[in-house]
Design a protein around this motif. Structure first.
Motif, PDB file in Angstrom:
ATOM      1  N   UNK A  55       4.832 -16.449 -12.805  1.00 36.61           N
ATOM      2  CA  UNK A  55       4.859 -15.292 -11.898  1.00 36.61           C
ATOM      3  C   UNK A  55       5.167 -14.009 -12.656  1.00 36.61           C
ATOM      4  N   UNK A  56       5.731 -14.117 -13.863  1.00 34.75           N
ATOM      5  CA  UNK A  56       6.154 -12.948 -14.627  1.00 34.75           C
ATOM      6  C   UNK A  56       5.059 -12.502 -15.593  1.00 34.75           C
ATOM      7  N   UNK A  57       5.093 -11.222 -15.900  1.00 31.19           N
ATOM      8  CA  UNK A  57       4.236 -10.724 -16.979  1.00 31.19           C
ATOM      9  C   UNK A  57       4.703 -11.311 -18.302  1.00 31.19           C
ATOM     10  N   UNK A  58       6.036 -11.371 -18.478  1.00 30.85           N
ATOM     11  CA  UNK A  58       6.635 -12.019 -19.650  1.00 30.85           C
ATOM     12  C   UNK A  58       8.062 -12.397 -19.310  1.00 30.85           C
ATOM     13  N   UNK A  59       8.443 -13.631 -19.550  1.00 32.12           N
ATOM     14  CA  UNK A  59       9.815 -14.060 -19.270  1.00 32.12           C
ATOM     15  C   UNK A  59      10.790 -13.544 -20.326  1.00 32.12           C
ATOM     16  N   UNK A  60      10.296 -13.025 -21.418  1.00 30.89           N
ATOM     17  CA  UNK A  60      11.170 -12.566 -22.503  1.00 30.89           C
ATOM     18  C   UNK A  60      11.936 -11.304 -22.138  1.00 30.89           C
ATOM     19  N   UNK A  95       8.784  -0.529 -12.960  1.00 31.60           N
ATOM     20  CA  UNK A  95       9.734  -1.326 -12.186  1.00 31.60           C
ATOM     21  C   UNK A  95      10.519  -2.265 -13.090  1.00 31.60           C
ATOM     22  N   UNK A  96      11.849  -2.208 -12.977  1.00 31.44           N
ATOM     23  CA  UNK A  96      12.725  -3.060 -13.780  1.00 31.44           C
ATOM     24  C   UNK A  96      13.544  -4.030 -12.933  1.00 31.44           C
ATOM     25  N   UNK A  97      13.729  -3.711 -11.650  1.00 24.63           N
ATOM     26  CA  UNK A  97      14.609  -4.528 -10.811  1.00 24.63           C
ATOM     27  C   UNK A  97      13.975  -4.757  -9.443  1.00 24.63           C
ATOM     28  N   UNK A 148       0.826  -1.220   0.000  1.00 26.21           N
ATOM     29  CA  UNK A 148       0.000   0.000   0.000  1.00 26.21           C
ATOM     30  C   UNK A 148       0.853   1.261   0.000  1.00 26.21           C
ATOM     31  N   UNK A 149       1.885   1.396   0.848  1.00 23.35           N
ATOM     32  CA  UNK A 149       2.706   2.617   0.790  1.00 23.35           C
ATOM     33  C   UNK A 149       3.433   2.799  -0.534  1.00 23.35           C
ATOM     34  N   UNK A 150       3.622   1.705  -1.296  1.00 21.49           N
ATOM     35  CA  UNK A 150       4.387   1.789  -2.545  1.00 21.49           C
ATOM     36  C   UNK A 150       3.520   2.035  -3.774  1.00 21.49           C
ATOM     37  N   UNK A 151       2.226   1.870  -3.661  1.00 18.65           N
ATOM     38  CA  UNK A 151       1.401   1.756  -4.859  1.00 18.65           C
ATOM     39  C   UNK A 151       1.411   3.012  -5.731  1.00 18.65           C
ATOM     40  N   UNK A 152       1.722   4.183  -5.142  1.00 23.37           N
ATOM     41  CA  UNK A 152       1.685   5.420  -5.935  1.00 23.37           C
ATOM     42  C   UNK A 152       3.028   5.735  -6.595  1.00 23.37           C
ATOM     43  N   UNK A 153       4.061   4.915  -6.358  1.00 25.16           N
ATOM     44  CA  UNK A 153       5.398   5.191  -6.904  1.00 25.16           C
ATOM     45  C   UNK A 153       5.492   4.683  -8.342  1.00 25.16           C
ATOM     46  N   UNK A 154       4.827   5.354  -9.230  1.00 24.00           N
ATOM     47  CA  UNK A 154       4.727   4.884 -10.622  1.00 24.00           C
ATOM     48  C   UNK A 154       6.034   5.067 -11.387  1.00 24.00           C
ATOM     49  N   UNK A 155       6.980   5.844 -10.841  1.00 25.53           N
ATOM     50  CA  UNK A 155       8.265   6.041 -11.513  1.00 25.53           C
ATOM     51  C   UNK A 155       9.366   5.145 -10.925  1.00 25.53           C
ATOM     52  N   UNK A 156       9.016   4.287  -9.995  1.00 25.93           N
ATOM     53  CA  UNK A 156      10.008   3.435  -9.352  1.00 25.93           C
ATOM     54  C   UNK A 156      10.585   2.440 -10.351  1.00 25.93           C
ATOM     55  N   UNK A 157      11.917   2.399 -10.423  1.00 24.36           N
ATOM     56  CA  UNK A 157      12.615   1.500 -11.336  1.00 24.36           C
ATOM     57  C   UNK A 157      13.276   0.352 -10.575  1.00 24.36           C
ATOM     58  N   UNK A 158      13.753   0.635  -9.366  1.00 26.37           N
ATOM     59  CA  UNK A 158      14.496  -0.365  -8.592  1.00 26.37           C
ATOM     60  C   UNK A 158      13.926  -0.467  -7.180  1.00 26.37           C
ATOM     61  N   UNK A 159      13.665  -1.709  -6.721  1.00 29.88           N
ATOM     62  CA  UNK A 159      13.153  -1.967  -5.379  1.00 29.88           C
ATOM     63  C   UNK A 159      13.989  -3.078  -4.745  1.00 29.88           C
ATOM     64  N   UNK A 160      14.621  -2.754  -3.606  1.00 29.60           N
ATOM     65  CA  UNK A 160      15.486  -3.711  -2.909  1.00 29.60           C
ATOM     66  C   UNK A 160      14.964  -3.889  -1.484  1.00 29.60           C
ATOM     67  N   UNK A 179       1.908  -7.341 -14.825  1.00 31.07           N
ATOM     68  CA  UNK A 179       1.794  -5.914 -15.122  1.00 31.07           C
ATOM     69  C   UNK A 179       3.120  -5.206 -15.253  1.00 31.07           C
ATOM     70  N   UNK A 180       4.223  -5.869 -14.866  1.00 29.49           N
ATOM     71  CA  UNK A 180       5.548  -5.247 -14.940  1.00 29.49           C
ATOM     72  C   UNK A 180       6.160  -5.558 -16.306  1.00 29.49           C
ATOM     73  N   UNK A 181       5.818  -4.764 -17.276  1.00 33.41           N
ATOM     74  CA  UNK A 181       6.203  -5.051 -18.665  1.00 33.41           C
ATOM     75  C   UNK A 181       7.680  -4.756 -18.923  1.00 33.41           C
ATOM     76  N   UNK A 182       8.342  -3.982 -18.040  1.00 37.12           N
ATOM     77  CA  UNK A 182       9.753  -3.654 -18.246  1.00 37.12           C
ATOM     78  C   UNK A 182      10.672  -4.428 -17.301  1.00 37.12           C
ATOM     79  N   UNK A 183      10.156  -5.458 -16.667  1.00 41.26           N
ATOM     80  CA  UNK A 183      10.900  -6.166 -15.631  1.00 41.26           C
ATOM     81  C   UNK A 183      12.114  -6.877 -16.231  1.00 41.26           C
ATOM     82  N   UNK A 184      13.326  -6.604 -15.660  1.00 40.28           N
ATOM     83  CA  UNK A 184      14.560  -7.127 -16.244  1.00 40.28           C
ATOM     84  C   UNK A 184      15.432  -7.881 -15.243  1.00 40.28           C
ATOM     85  N   UNK A 185      15.403  -7.498 -13.969  1.00 39.68           N
ATOM     86  CA  UNK A 185      16.339  -8.047 -12.984  1.00 39.68           C
ATOM     87  C   UNK A 185      15.564  -8.586 -11.790  1.00 39.68           C
TER      88      UNK A 185
END
Length: 592
Positions: free
Chosen positions: A358-363, A317-319, A285-297, A337-343
């Motif tokens: 579990x992935x939107x796309x493994x490609x 989100x990519x990582x 819930x605290x993260x849901x508005x971070x639409x520009x987030x690229x990396x989450x650790x 929904x994470x179409x740019x997921x890479x890492x």
């Protein structure tokens, strides 16, 4: 012949003149270099036991047991290192005259006192390092006279308080490192004047709250690192309104269990790190508005599950990293929904498998950290084998084990025969195939059972009469052991419930089971209500006759008849207006 002699003579005189000219120039050059050498030697006089590099204008005085600052530092030096010595204090205007100095390193000494205006005169200084000393307090105006300073490192000291206006004379400062201290108080105006600060590293020490009012003055801040705070929860609006903040690091908060709903409100982060804390779930819930987030650790948190369809709002989100956690399972569509997921790095957890679903796309996946997990060798890992040429495992290849073996197998190096023999699955089968019909009384509880087997072990889902999955909570709930519990059964619960057993190899469906509810008023209840009503009516009639029996006695005689006069309503109303009725209706009732 004469022409040739003349030409030869001319060439001879020309070469002699050239040699004379070159000789004069060499003499002047020698005199110039000699004079420059004298001037240079007067400007670069290397202190005893120090090392000086004249070409780079660098002075190195490390590891020589200095207790004070050398007096004869070269005036044109650009870099001075005095680390790993025993310098205890800095006096006022200690470095007067070093107007060209760009970098000063006083780390790893025993500095406890710095007097006001100790750095006056260093107008060209860009970097000042005071890390790993014994500073407890920094007086105001200590850093005056440093208009070009861009990096200040006061980390790993014993600083207790950051006073108001401590850094107000540092308008060009871009990076302030103040981690690993013992802070108990940060003034609301501690960072006043730092109009260009972009990076802040702060250690909570013994602070009881986030210094929100002090930090939110840093309007240009882009990177914020919080370490060693003792808070259980990050409060709402802790960092509002740092609109330019892009990277937030929260580390070593051993007690942090959750983030408040609006704790990250007003931020447009591209990178968020929350590591070595005590989070048990992903703070969706605290993260849901971070639409520009690229990396989450979220590494080194005791997070056990990643649920489906909850990270889809992080569109860019990519990582994602969760290393060293307690991860047991990632639900299908966990990263939907994470179409740019890479890492994805989920090393050193307790996962038994990682399914492609579990992935939107493994490609799009390029980097996968899966090592140090107790993976089971079955068909759910086939997608990893097929895409290994497109994946970077970071040099740590994942391994798996078969249930019948304890040896770890490098499944990425399996031959085709080993793949067909070891990476296999068995379709689920529901053991008890007989159709059941269950009748239950209203308000009671009934259990429906569905036992299935397969490899890997199948999951069981129950569908209600509307063919919608039932959740693990509520009055009608699917239990972890595959059973369906209907509590406090109601008539509307009647219908057909379907059991579906699924695994990676397919699914199996149990023939429908009917749970039929009785009518709202069952026979037993109806009989009891009828009996009570009959008894009440009978007792009332009996009492009435007994009363009339005793009333009828008069002087030992029993009257068998009673005359009852009936007066109509119209007659009574007329009597009130003065007109009396002449006759009344009379009835005779015989008592038997």
């Amino acid at each position: 012949m004469q022409n040739w002699q003349f030409s030869l003579t001319s060439c001879f005189y020309q070469s002699a003149g050239l040699q004379m000219f070159l000789g004069i120039m060499l003499n002047w050059a020698a005199l110039y270099l000699f004079g420059a050498g004298i001037a240079l030697s007067s400007e670069i006089q290397c202190p005893q036991t120090c090392f000086c590099n004249a070409s780079e204008q660098m002075v190195n005085c490390t590891f020589i047991q200095l207790t004070t600052i050398p007096n004869n530092l070269p005036l044109n030096a650009k870099s001075v290192s005095l680390t790993h010595n025993k310098i205890r204090s800095l006096g006022s205007q200690q470095f007067q005259g070093l107007t060209r100095l760009h970098e000063l390193d006083l780390s790893d000494n025993i500095l406890a006192i710095i007097e006001v205006q100790a750095f006056v005169g260093l107008q060209a200084l860009v970097t000042l390092k005071l890390a790993r000393n014994h500073l407890k307090i920094i007086p105001v105006e200590v850093f005056s006279g440093l208009p070009k300073l861009q990096l200040l490192d006061i980390s790993d000291n014993e600083i207790l308080v950051l006073l108001a206006f401590t850094f107000r004379d540092l308008p060009s400062l871009r990076c302030l490192k103040a981690s690993q201290n013992d802070l108990v108080f940060v003034s609301h105006n501690a960072f006043t004047g730092l109009t260009n600060l972009q990076e802040l590293y702060l250690d909570g020490g013994n602070l009881t709250e986030v210094p929100t009012r002090a930090i939110t003055q840093l309007g240009e801040l882009k990177t914020l690192n919080f370490h060693h705070f003792g808070l259980v929860m990050l409060p709402n609006f802790s960092l509002y309104p740092l609109g330019h903040l892009k990277e937030l690091v929260i580390s070593q908060w051993a007690m942090l269990e959750t983030l408040s709903v609006n704790s990250l409100f007003g931020l447009n982060l591209t990178s968020l790190t929350i590591t070595h804390c005590n989070l048990s779930t992903v703070p969706y819930i605290p993260l849901h508005h971070l639409v520009y987030l690229v990396r989450l650790d979220l590494s080194y948190n005791p997070i056990t599950y990643i649920y489906k369809n909850v990270l889809g709002g992080l569109l860019r989100l990519q990582e994602f990293q969760l290393v060293g956690g307690s991860l047991l399972h990632i639900e299908l569509d966990g990263f939907k929904g994470l179409v740019y997921f890479r890492v994805l790095n989920i090393s050193r957890n307790y996962l038994t498998t990682l399914e492609s679903g579990i992935f939107h796309s493994i490609n799009t996946l390029k980097v996968l950290g899966l090592d140090n997990n107790p993976l089971v060798c079955d068909c759910r890992l086939l997608w990893v084998v097929k895409r290994q040429s497109y994946l970077n495992f970071g040099g740590n290849l994942p391994v798996c084990t078969k249930s019948s073996q304890e040896e770890e197998l490098n499944f990425l190096e399996f031959s085709q025969d080993e793949i067909s023999r070891l990476l296999t699955c068995r379709r689920p089968r529901i053991r008890r195939r007989k159709k059941q019909e269950v009748t239950v009384e209203q308000g009671h509880t009934v259990m429906l059972y569905c036992n299935a087997e397969g490899d890997p072990w199948p999951s069981v889902t129950w569908l209600n009469p509307g063919l919608r999955p039932l959740s693990p909570i509520g009055r009608l709930r699917a239990l972890p052991n595959g059973s369906l519990e209907v509590r406090y059964a109601q008539p509307q619960d009647s219908g057909t419930y379907v059991c579906v057993a699924s695994n990676a190899a397919g699914n199996d469906t149990l023939p429908p089971k009917n749970t039929t509810q009785d009518f709202p008023f069952d026979v037993k209840t109806l009989l009891i209500a009828t009996t009570i009503g009959f008894l009440s009516f009978s007792s009332s009639v009996c009492l009435c006759f007994i009363f009339m029996f005793f009333w009828s006695k008069s002087k030992g005689q029993i009257k068998h008849t009673a005359t009852i006069a009936y007066v109509p309503r119209s007659t009574m109303s007329n009597s009130n207006s003065g007109n009396c009725a002449e006759t009344t209706g009379r009835f005779t009732m015989k008592l038997l």
